[in-house]
Write a protein that holds these residues in place. Structure first.
Motif, short mmCIF file in Angstrom:
data_model
loop_
_atom_site.label_atom_id
_atom_site.label_comp_id
_atom_site.label_asym_id
_atom_site.label_seq_id
_atom_site.Cartn_x
_atom_site.Cartn_y
_atom_site.Cartn_z
N VAL A 168 -31.18 17.40 11.14
CA VAL A 168 -30.00 16.75 10.58
C VAL A 168 -30.09 16.72 9.06
N GLN A 169 -28.93 16.70 8.41
CA GLN A 169 -28.82 16.49 6.97
C GLN A 169 -28.09 15.18 6.73
N VAL A 170 -28.56 14.42 5.75
CA VAL A 170 -27.88 13.19 5.35
C VAL A 170 -27.68 13.22 3.84
N PHE A 171 -26.94 12.24 3.34
CA PHE A 171 -26.48 12.31 1.96
C PHE A 171 -26.82 11.05 1.17
N ILE A 172 -27.01 11.24 -0.12
CA ILE A 172 -27.09 10.15 -1.09
C ILE A 172 -25.97 10.39 -2.09
N VAL A 173 -25.11 9.41 -2.26
CA VAL A 173 -24.01 9.52 -3.22
C VAL A 173 -24.27 8.52 -4.34
N HIS A 232 -17.38 7.38 15.44
CA HIS A 232 -17.66 8.24 14.29
C HIS A 232 -16.68 8.00 13.14
N ILE A 233 -17.23 8.02 11.91
CA ILE A 233 -16.41 7.98 10.70
C ILE A 233 -16.81 9.14 9.79
N SER A 234 -15.89 9.54 8.93
CA SER A 234 -16.15 10.52 7.89
C SER A 234 -15.78 9.91 6.55
N ILE A 235 -16.10 10.61 5.46
CA ILE A 235 -15.94 10.06 4.11
C ILE A 235 -15.29 11.11 3.23
N TYR A 236 -14.25 10.70 2.51
CA TYR A 236 -13.61 11.58 1.53
C TYR A 236 -13.76 10.96 0.15
N ILE A 237 -14.09 11.80 -0.84
CA ILE A 237 -14.26 11.36 -2.23
C ILE A 237 -13.22 12.10 -3.06
N PRO A 238 -12.09 11.48 -3.34
CA PRO A 238 -10.97 12.21 -3.94
C PRO A 238 -11.23 12.73 -5.35
N GLU A 239 -12.00 12.02 -6.14
CA GLU A 239 -12.22 12.44 -7.54
C GLU A 239 -12.88 13.81 -7.63
N ILE A 240 -13.63 14.19 -6.61
CA ILE A 240 -14.31 15.49 -6.62
C ILE A 240 -13.91 16.34 -5.41
N ALA A 241 -12.81 15.92 -4.75
CA ALA A 241 -12.26 16.67 -3.61
C ALA A 241 -13.35 17.08 -2.63
N THR A 242 -14.20 16.11 -2.29
CA THR A 242 -15.36 16.38 -1.44
C THR A 242 -15.28 15.57 -0.16
N LEU A 243 -15.52 16.22 0.94
CA LEU A 243 -15.46 15.61 2.26
C LEU A 243 -16.85 15.65 2.88
N TYR A 296 -21.70 18.87 5.84
CA TYR A 296 -21.87 18.50 7.24
C TYR A 296 -23.30 18.04 7.50
N CYS A 297 -23.47 17.30 8.58
CA CYS A 297 -24.81 16.90 8.99
C CYS A 297 -25.50 17.96 9.83
N HIS A 298 -24.73 18.85 10.43
CA HIS A 298 -25.30 19.88 11.30
C HIS A 298 -24.63 21.23 11.03
N ALA A 299 -24.75 21.69 9.82
CA ALA A 299 -24.22 23.00 9.44
C ALA A 299 -24.79 23.37 8.08
N PRO A 300 -24.90 24.64 7.77
CA PRO A 300 -25.39 25.05 6.46
C PRO A 300 -24.53 24.49 5.34
N THR A 301 -25.15 24.23 4.19
CA THR A 301 -24.40 23.67 3.07
C THR A 301 -23.33 24.63 2.57
N ALA A 302 -23.49 25.91 2.85
CA ALA A 302 -22.52 26.91 2.41
C ALA A 302 -21.36 27.07 3.38
N GLU A 325 -19.18 20.75 13.22
CA GLU A 325 -20.54 21.27 13.22
C GLU A 325 -20.51 22.78 13.38
N LEU A 326 -21.65 23.39 13.10
CA LEU A 326 -21.86 24.79 13.46
C LEU A 326 -22.77 24.82 14.70
N PRO A 327 -22.31 25.39 15.84
CA PRO A 327 -21.07 26.16 15.97
C PRO A 327 -19.83 25.32 16.31
#
Length: 305
Positions: A29-34, A165-176, A215-221, A183-185
């Protein structure tokens, strides 16, 4: 069951906003620090107190200039929320609010949550032996906005993969930050009733037209295209299952996975992009996992035939 580890790696930035850090627990899994002007936000707490502690260590250099630590659980699955005890309780090493949905807190109280913990503690005591189920502390229903000063975190419900489940959108940098909603696949519905919710959540994510999607389960690209690929996958499953039902497809419960895929005429390779990333996924996703999603689709469509 896969073997788990306490390894946590900070990924090198590959073009996303520098205020977002991505940490990977091996291949799980991948997780994030904002990092915002006001907060350092941990998005998920990983699999146990040890991995949560390592996440804090990556965040620690940014806890300066008056910034406050804040935690979010995208949902209650073990790889996202079993490090919560580092932040809540009398012996919390790093006290902080944990923000999540009302449904997320409710899942911690369900009997199967404790049963899952006990089973995993028995299987891997060195990884899960110290885990205590610790629910989030700041709860919301459908939407919540966190004003970080320079960045705004818009939290919103994206049910389907799980009901909480929840998701997060950051409008100032158009990042979801899609979490496990895509997920992939493909994200996996666990019941037929959750399948249409999950597909609706995917469409809600696409509607943001985010420039960066993580994503938490997909390549960053993987980028925004993965959202559209997930939608296309389930659209193709629906088309194949409708055709199979129209031709008298027998009950999906009466055939094994390979036979089901053959009878529906919907092999994994025919409904996913023909690239290395999609071809090289674990065999589970091409067979048993794919068959499970076909069963969900057939069950969901059955009432219309």
């Amino acid at each position: 069951m896969m073997a788990h580890t306490n390894n946590l790696t900070l990924l090198p930035n590959q073009g996303w906003d520098e205020r977002i850090l991505i940490c990977r627990n091996d291949e799980l899994v991948q997780v994030f620090i904002v990092v915002t002007d006001r907060y350092v936000v941990l998005v998920d707490t990983l699999i146990n107190p040890a991995t949560a502690q390592k996440l804090v260590e990556y965040a620690q250099p940014h806890l300066a200039a008056g910034r406050t630590l804040l935690v979010i659980n995208t949902h209650a699955d073990y790889d996202h929320a079993w490090g919560n005890q580092r932040f809540v309780g009398q012996d919390a090493a790093h006290p902080a609010p944990i923000v999540a949905s009302l449904r997320c807190a409710a899942r911690f109280a369900q009997p199967d949550a404790m049963a899952t913990l006990r089973a995993m503690q028995e299987a891997e005591p060195g990884i899960f032996g110290e885990v205590r189920l610790t629910p989030p502390t700041v709860l919301f229903d459908e939407q919540l906005t966190i004003d970080g000063g320079d960045l705004t975190l818009q939290l919103f419900a994206t049910p389907g993969h799980t009901p909480d489940h929840i998701s997060i959108y950051i409008p100032e940098i158009a990042t979801l930050l899609a979490g496990d909603a895509a997920e992939l696949p493909y994200p996996a519905a666990r019941t037929a009733e959750e399948l249409p919710l999950m597909r609706a959540s995917l469409h809600a994510l696409v509607a943001f037209e985010a420039k960066t999607v993580l994503y938490c389960h997909a390549p960053t690209a993987a980028g925004p295209q993965l959202l559209r690929d997930n939608i296309a996958y389930f659209d193709a499953l629906e088309q194949a299952c409708r055709a199979a039902l129209a031709h008298g497809m027998p009950s999906a419960e009466l055939v094994d996975d390979a036979d089901l895929i053959a009878r529906v005429g919907c092999p994994y390779a025919d409904v996913t992009p023909h690239t290395d990333a999609w071809r090289d996924v674990h065999a589970f996703y091409r067979t048993a996992g794919h068959a499970a999603q076909l069963r969900m689709m057939l069950a969901w469509l059955a009432d219309s035939f």
